[in-house]
Design a protein around this motif. Structure first.
Motif, PDB file in Angstrom:
ATOM      1  N   MET A 165     -12.257  -1.243  -4.076  1.00  0.00           N
ATOM      2  CA  MET A 165     -12.118  -0.304  -5.195  1.00  0.00           C
ATOM      3  C   MET A 165     -13.119  -0.723  -6.251  1.00  0.00           C
ATOM      4  SD  MET A 165      -8.008   0.122  -5.750  1.00  0.00           S
ATOM      5  CE  MET A 165      -8.118   1.036  -7.271  1.00  0.00           C
ATOM      6  N   SER A 171       3.212  -9.163   1.447  1.00  0.00           N
ATOM      7  CA  SER A 171       4.293  -8.290   0.966  1.00  0.00           C
ATOM      8  C   SER A 171       5.157  -7.732   2.099  1.00  0.00           C
ATOM      9  CB  SER A 171       3.697  -7.122   0.177  1.00  0.00           C
ATOM     10  OG  SER A 171       3.060  -7.586  -0.972  1.00  0.00           O
ATOM     11  N   VAL A 172       6.157  -7.019   1.678  1.00  0.00           N
ATOM     12  CA  VAL A 172       7.144  -6.425   2.594  1.00  0.00           C
ATOM     13  C   VAL A 172       6.444  -5.661   3.730  1.00  0.00           C
ATOM     14  CG1 VAL A 172       8.937  -4.651   2.751  1.00  0.00           C
ATOM     15  CG2 VAL A 172       8.876  -6.200   0.783  1.00  0.00           C
ATOM     16  N   GLY A 209      -4.470  -3.422  -0.877  1.00  0.00           N
ATOM     17  CA  GLY A 209      -3.528  -2.408  -1.344  1.00  0.00           C
ATOM     18  C   GLY A 209      -2.483  -2.038  -0.307  1.00  0.00           C
ATOM     19  N   ALA A 210      -1.424  -1.416  -0.807  1.00  0.00           N
ATOM     20  CA  ALA A 210      -0.345  -0.952   0.072  1.00  0.00           C
ATOM     21  C   ALA A 210      -0.923  -0.081   1.188  1.00  0.00           C
ATOM     22  CB  ALA A 210       0.658  -0.152  -0.752  1.00  0.00           C
ATOM     23  N   VAL A 222      -8.593  -1.054  -0.648  1.00  0.00           N
ATOM     24  CA  VAL A 222      -7.563  -0.087  -0.242  1.00  0.00           C
ATOM     25  C   VAL A 222      -8.086   0.811   0.879  1.00  0.00           C
ATOM     26  CG1 VAL A 222      -6.477   0.011  -2.531  1.00  0.00           C
ATOM     27  CG2 VAL A 222      -8.284   1.645  -1.969  1.00  0.00           C
ATOM     28  N   LYS A 262     -13.748   0.775  -9.202  1.00  0.00           N
ATOM     29  CA  LYS A 262     -13.510   1.110 -10.602  1.00  0.00           C
ATOM     30  C   LYS A 262     -12.699   0.072 -11.364  1.00  0.00           C
ATOM     31  CE  LYS A 262      -9.213   3.791 -10.827  1.00  0.00           C
ATOM     32  NZ  LYS A 262      -8.517   2.970 -11.793  1.00  0.00           N
ATOM     33  N   GLY A 285      -0.758  -6.281   0.291  1.00  0.00           N
ATOM     34  CA  GLY A 285       0.219  -5.308  -0.197  1.00  0.00           C
ATOM     35  C   GLY A 285       1.198  -4.838   0.863  1.00  0.00           C
ATOM     36  N   VAL A 286       2.202  -4.142   0.395  1.00  0.00           N
ATOM     37  CA  VAL A 286       3.297  -3.685   1.257  1.00  0.00           C
ATOM     38  C   VAL A 286       2.754  -2.827   2.408  1.00  0.00           C
ATOM     39  CG1 VAL A 286       3.791  -1.706  -0.274  1.00  0.00           C
ATOM     40  CG2 VAL A 286       5.566  -2.550   1.253  1.00  0.00           C
ATOM     41  N   TRP A 334      -3.276 -11.404  -2.294  1.00  0.00           N
ATOM     42  CA  TRP A 334      -2.032 -10.639  -2.205  1.00  0.00           C
ATOM     43  C   TRP A 334      -2.232  -9.512  -1.186  1.00  0.00           C
ATOM     44  CZ3 TRP A 334      -0.488  -6.700  -6.551  1.00  0.00           C
ATOM     45  CH2 TRP A 334       0.744  -6.104  -6.220  1.00  0.00           C
ATOM     46  N   GLY A 380       8.532  -9.337  -7.294  1.00  0.00           N
ATOM     47  CA  GLY A 380       7.832  -9.883  -6.128  1.00  0.00           C
ATOM     48  C   GLY A 380       8.115  -9.073  -4.906  1.00  0.00           C
ATOM     49  N   GLY A 381       9.101  -8.220  -4.973  1.00  0.00           N
ATOM     50  CA  GLY A 381       9.465  -7.455  -3.793  1.00  0.00           C
ATOM     51  C   GLY A 381       9.217  -6.020  -4.037  1.00  0.00           C
ATOM     52  N   LYS A 433      -6.388  -6.741 -10.834  1.00  0.00           N
ATOM     53  CA  LYS A 433      -5.251  -6.431 -11.692  1.00  0.00           C
ATOM     54  C   LYS A 433      -4.113  -7.380 -11.388  1.00  0.00           C
ATOM     55  CE  LYS A 433      -5.709  -1.869 -13.404  1.00  0.00           C
ATOM     56  NZ  LYS A 433      -4.976  -0.664 -13.683  1.00  0.00           N
TER      57      LYS A 433
HETATM   58  C1  LIG Z   1      -4.130  -1.337  -4.796  1.00  0.00           C
HETATM   59  C2  LIG Z   1      -3.329  -1.344  -6.078  1.00  0.00           C
HETATM   60  C3  LIG Z   1      -3.158  -2.792  -6.566  1.00  0.00           C
HETATM   61  C4  LIG Z   1      -4.145  -0.553  -7.077  1.00  0.00           C
HETATM   62  O1  LIG Z   1      -3.478  -0.480  -8.289  1.00  0.00           O
HETATM   63  P1  LIG Z   1      -4.274   0.136  -9.557  1.00  0.00           P
HETATM   64  O2  LIG Z   1      -5.516  -0.652  -9.781  1.00  0.00           O
HETATM   65  O3  LIG Z   1      -3.270   0.234 -10.651  1.00  0.00           O
HETATM   66  O4  LIG Z   1      -4.755   1.536  -9.049  1.00  0.00           O
HETATM   67  P2  LIG Z   1      -4.333   2.980  -9.547  1.00  0.00           P
HETATM   68  O5  LIG Z   1      -2.874   3.205  -9.340  1.00  0.00           O
HETATM   69  O6  LIG Z   1      -4.888   3.163 -10.928  1.00  0.00           O
HETATM   70  O7  LIG Z   1      -5.108   3.918  -8.537  1.00  0.00           O
HETATM   71  C5  LIG Z   1      -6.510   4.030  -8.576  1.00  0.00           C
HETATM   72  C6  LIG Z   1      -6.942   4.928  -7.445  1.00  0.00           C
HETATM   73  O8  LIG Z   1      -6.772   4.238  -6.207  1.00  0.00           O
HETATM   74  C7  LIG Z   1      -5.861   4.971  -5.368  1.00  0.00           C
HETATM   75  N1  LIG Z   1      -4.981   3.984  -4.729  1.00  0.00           N
HETATM   76  C8  LIG Z   1      -4.175   3.091  -5.342  1.00  0.00           C
HETATM   77  N2  LIG Z   1      -3.557   2.332  -4.430  1.00  0.00           N
HETATM   78  C9  LIG Z   1      -3.961   2.761  -3.234  1.00  0.00           C
HETATM   79  C10 LIG Z   1      -3.638   2.367  -1.924  1.00  0.00           C
HETATM   80  N3  LIG Z   1      -2.787   1.360  -1.673  1.00  0.00           N
HETATM   81  N4  LIG Z   1      -4.249   3.001  -0.898  1.00  0.00           N
HETATM   82  C11 LIG Z   1      -5.116   4.026  -1.142  1.00  0.00           C
HETATM   83  N5  LIG Z   1      -5.455   4.443  -2.370  1.00  0.00           N
HETATM   84  C12 LIG Z   1      -4.884   3.820  -3.413  1.00  0.00           C
HETATM   85  C13 LIG Z   1      -5.094   5.881  -6.291  1.00  0.00           C
HETATM   86  O9  LIG Z   1      -4.626   7.021  -5.616  1.00  0.00           O
HETATM   87  C14 LIG Z   1      -6.133   6.219  -7.318  1.00  0.00           C
HETATM   88  O10 LIG Z   1      -7.013   7.207  -6.783  1.00  0.00           O
HETATM   89  P3  LIG Z   1      -7.740   8.271  -7.743  1.00  0.00           P
HETATM   90  O11 LIG Z   1      -8.592   7.470  -8.686  1.00  0.00           O
HETATM   91  O12 LIG Z   1      -8.521   9.106  -6.782  1.00  0.00           O
HETATM   92  O13 LIG Z   1      -6.637   8.986  -8.445  1.00  0.00           O
HETATM   93  C15 LIG Z   1      -1.908  -0.737  -5.903  1.00  0.00           C
HETATM   94  O14 LIG Z   1      -1.927   0.661  -5.811  1.00  0.00           O
HETATM   95  C16 LIG Z   1      -1.201  -1.272  -4.672  1.00  0.00           C
HETATM   96  O15 LIG Z   1      -1.405  -0.848  -3.536  1.00  0.00           O
HETATM   97  N6  LIG Z   1      -0.339  -2.260  -4.931  1.00  0.00           N
HETATM   98  C17 LIG Z   1       0.417  -2.930  -3.906  1.00  0.00           C
HETATM   99  C18 LIG Z   1       1.922  -2.801  -4.207  1.00  0.00           C
HETATM  100  C19 LIG Z   1       2.694  -3.775  -3.378  1.00  0.00           C
HETATM  101  O16 LIG Z   1       2.343  -4.080  -2.269  1.00  0.00           O
HETATM  102  N7  LIG Z   1       3.748  -4.331  -3.971  1.00  0.00           N
HETATM  103  C20 LIG Z   1       4.483  -5.474  -3.374  1.00  0.00           C
HETATM  104  C21 LIG Z   1       5.684  -5.054  -2.631  1.00  0.00           C
HETATM  105  S1  LIG Z   1       6.435  -6.439  -1.851  1.00  0.00           S
END
Ligand SMILES: CC(C)(COP(=O)(O)OP(=O)(O)OC[C@H]1O[C@@H](n2cnc3c(N)ncnc32)[C@H](O)[C@@H]1OP(=O)(O)O)[C@@H](O)C(=O)NCCC(=O)NCCS
Length: 218
Positions: free
Chosen positions: A203, A144-145, A180-181, A196, A205, A162-163, A160, A217-218, A209
Motif C-alpha cells: 500500500m 492473526s485469527v 492485511g486481512a 494487501v 498511500k 492479518g486475519v 503482523w 489483539g483479537g 500504522k
Molecule cells: C491493511 C490494514 C492495516 C490497512 O488499514 P488502513 O491503513 O487503516 O487502511 P484503510 O482502511 O484506510 O484503507 C485504505 C485502502 O486500502 C483498502 N484496504 C484496507 N485493508 C485492505 C485489505 N485487507 N485488503 C484489501 N484492501 C484493503 C481499503 O479498501 C482502502 O481502499 P480505497 O483507498 O480504495 O478506499 C487493515 O485494513 C487490515 O487489514 N488490518 C488487519 C486487521 C486484523 O487482521 N486484525 C487482527 C485480528 S486478530
C-alpha cells in the motif's frame, strides 16, 4: 498451578485470562495504564499500573495481552526482571518435533504449530492460525485469527499477519510488516510496510500504522 498477572485489560486480555484458566493456572489480576478503569475487570482485580509490577514479580509470572507489537516490545524491555508466562491453549496442536516457543508467547485455541517451527518471544499465534513446518517466527510477531503460513516461511521481528491472510511456502517476510486481512503473499517481502490484496502488494498511500489495534489483539 502458576499465578499469572495479565498486562492489558483489553478484549485480548479477556481471551488470555480464559486461556490461563483453561490451562488450570490462576489469574491474579490485571495491570493497565488506563487511568479510568474500575477496580475489577471481568471479575478479576485491577491491581494497578504497569509500573506496579514490581509488587508482584516475586510471586507471579506475567503475560502481555496487548495486540500492538511495538507496545509489547517496550513493556518486555521495561519489565526485564520478571518471569514471563508462556500461554498455550489446551486445544492448540503443537508438534513435539523440534518446536521451540519463546517466553511470553500466547498460542490461542485451535492454533496449529507444526514440526520444526521456531516461535520467538512475546508472539501471538491467534485462534485457528496455522504455522506449518519449518517456520521461523521472530520475536513480537502476531499471526492473526485464521491466518495460514505454509511450510518454511520466515517472518521478521514485530510483523503482523492479518486475519485470514495466507503466506505461500518458502517465503520470507521482513521485520515490521503488516500483511492485511485476507491478503495472499506469493513473493518474498523485503521492505517494511503494509501489504494487501491477492497477490499482496504494498500500500503506497500509508505509513506503517502500528497504532491500529493498539488495545485489541483479537
Ligand atoms: C491493511 C490494514 C492495516 C490497512 O488499514 P488502513 O491503513 O487503516 O487502511 P484503510 O482502511 O484506510 O484503507 C485504505 C485502502 O486500502 C483498502 N484496504 C484496507 N485493508 C485492505 C485489505 N485487507 N485488503 C484489501 N484492501 C484493503 C481499503 O479498501 C482502502 O481502499 P480505497 O483507498 O480504495 O478506499 C487493515 O485494513 C487490515 O487489514 N488490518 C488487519 C486487521 C486484523 O487482521 N486484525 C487482527 C485480528 S486478530
Amino acid at each position: 498451578m502458576k499465578s499469572v498477572i495479565v498486562i492489558g485489560a483489553s478484549g485480548y486480555g479477556k481471551v488470555v485470562a480464559d486461556l490461563i484458566q483453561k490451562s488450570n493456572d490462576r489469574v491474579v489480576g490485571f495491570l493497565d495504564d488506563q487511568a479510568d478503569l474500575a477496580d475489577t475487570f471481568i471479575g478479576y482485580p485491577l491491581l494497578g499500573l504497569v509500573k506496579d509490577y514490581s509488587n508482584y514479580k516475586d510471586t507471579a509470572e506475567f503475560v502481555i495481552a496487548i495486540g500492538n507489537q511495538g507496545i509489547r516490545e517496550k513493556i518486555a524491555a521495561r519489565l526485564w526482571d520478571v518471569r514471563w508466562y508462556t500461554a498455550i491453549h489446551p486445544s492448540a496442536v503443537r508438534s513435539d518435533i523440534q518446536v521451540r516457543v519463546g517466553e511470553g508467547t500466547v498460542i490461542m485455541a485451535n492454533a496449529v504449530i507444526n514440526s520444526a517451527c521456531q516461535i520467538g518471544r512475546h508472539c501471538i499465534i491467534n485462534s485457528g492460525a496455522v504455522v506449518e513446518h519449518d517456520n521461523q517466527i521472530a520475536d513480537f510477531v502476531h499471526v492473526s485469527v485464521g491466518a495460514k503460513l505454509a511450510g518454511t516461511v520466515s517472518v521478521g521481528k514485530a510483523s503482523w499477519i492479518g486475519v485470514g491472510a495466507t503466506v505461500s511456502n518458502n517465503l520470507t517476510i521482513c521485520s515490521n510488516c503488516i500483511i492485511g486481512a485476507g491478503a495472499v503473499v506469493v513473493d518474498d517481502i523485503k521492505e517494511a510496510g503494509t501489504y494487501v490484496g491477492v497477490p499482496a502488494k504494498k500500500m503506497e498511500k500509508t505509513e506503517m500504522k502500528k497504532e491500529i489495534n493498539v488495545r485489541g489483539g483479537g
